[in-house]
Design a protein around this motif. Structure first.
Motif, mmCIF file in Angstrom:
data_model
loop_
_atom_site.group_PDB
_atom_site.id
_atom_site.type_symbol
_atom_site.label_atom_id
_atom_site.label_comp_id
_atom_site.label_asym_id
_atom_site.label_seq_id
_atom_site.Cartn_x
_atom_site.Cartn_y
_atom_site.Cartn_z
ATOM 1 N N THR A 21 0.849 -1.181 0.000
ATOM 2 C CA THR A 21 0.000 0.000 0.000
ATOM 3 C C THR A 21 0.889 1.236 0.000
ATOM 4 O OG1 THR A 21 -1.696 -1.175 1.231
ATOM 5 C CG2 THR A 21 -1.817 1.228 1.259
ATOM 6 N N SER A 23 0.760 5.537 -0.245
ATOM 7 C CA SER A 23 -0.168 6.653 -0.080
ATOM 8 C C SER A 23 -0.115 7.597 -1.283
ATOM 9 C CB SER A 23 0.157 7.437 1.193
ATOM 10 O OG SER A 23 1.315 8.222 1.012
ATOM 11 N N GLU A 24 -1.201 8.291 -1.475
ATOM 12 C CA GLU A 24 -1.283 9.284 -2.546
ATOM 13 C C GLU A 24 -0.205 10.351 -2.335
ATOM 14 O OE1 GLU A 24 -4.783 12.092 -4.426
ATOM 15 O OE2 GLU A 24 -5.359 10.360 -3.229
ATOM 16 N N LYS A 25 0.037 10.699 -1.084
ATOM 17 C CA LYS A 25 1.053 11.698 -0.742
ATOM 18 C C LYS A 25 2.434 11.236 -1.209
ATOM 19 C CE LYS A 25 3.077 13.974 3.266
ATOM 20 N NZ LYS A 25 3.081 14.077 4.720
ATOM 21 N N ASP A 26 2.743 9.949 -1.010
ATOM 22 C CA ASP A 26 4.033 9.407 -1.440
ATOM 23 C C ASP A 26 4.192 9.492 -2.953
ATOM 24 O OD1 ASP A 26 4.797 8.753 1.172
ATOM 25 O OD2 ASP A 26 4.028 6.701 1.015
#
Length: 92
Positions: A21, A23-26
């Motif tokens: 998984t 994150s969108e931030k990553d």
């Protein structure tokens, strides 16, 4: 017109293909450092591939890295269009 579902689609593909998984931030953090010149520089592409590999904690062999670099550099797509790049990656 950009696809509003693109970020979610990218995250789903990453999870499906890696079991990890992200994150969108990553993803945005990595993408924000990519410039059109990045796609033409072997050293910058290697660094980007290593960053992505580290993000999903999956090692990339030297042979795979060379194949990725060759595929990216020989691609005739507009390197200013990250959405097009993501769609190309998601199909693989």
């Amino acid at each position: 017109m950009p696809d509003k579902n693109m970020p979610k689609d990218v995250l789903n593909v990453v999870k499906k293909k890696t079991g990890k998984t992200v994150s969108e931030k990553d993803i945005y953090k990595l993408a924000s450092g990519v410039k059109p010149s990045t796609m033409q520089s072997d050293a910058q592409l290697r660094q980007l591939i290593k960053q992505v590999s580290g993000l999903v904690n999956i090692p990339v062999s030297e042979q795979t890295m060379n194949e990725l670099i060759q595929a990216i550099k020989s691609s005739k797509m507009n390197t200013n269009n990250m959405e097009q790049l993501m769609k190309m990656i998601m199909k693989k």
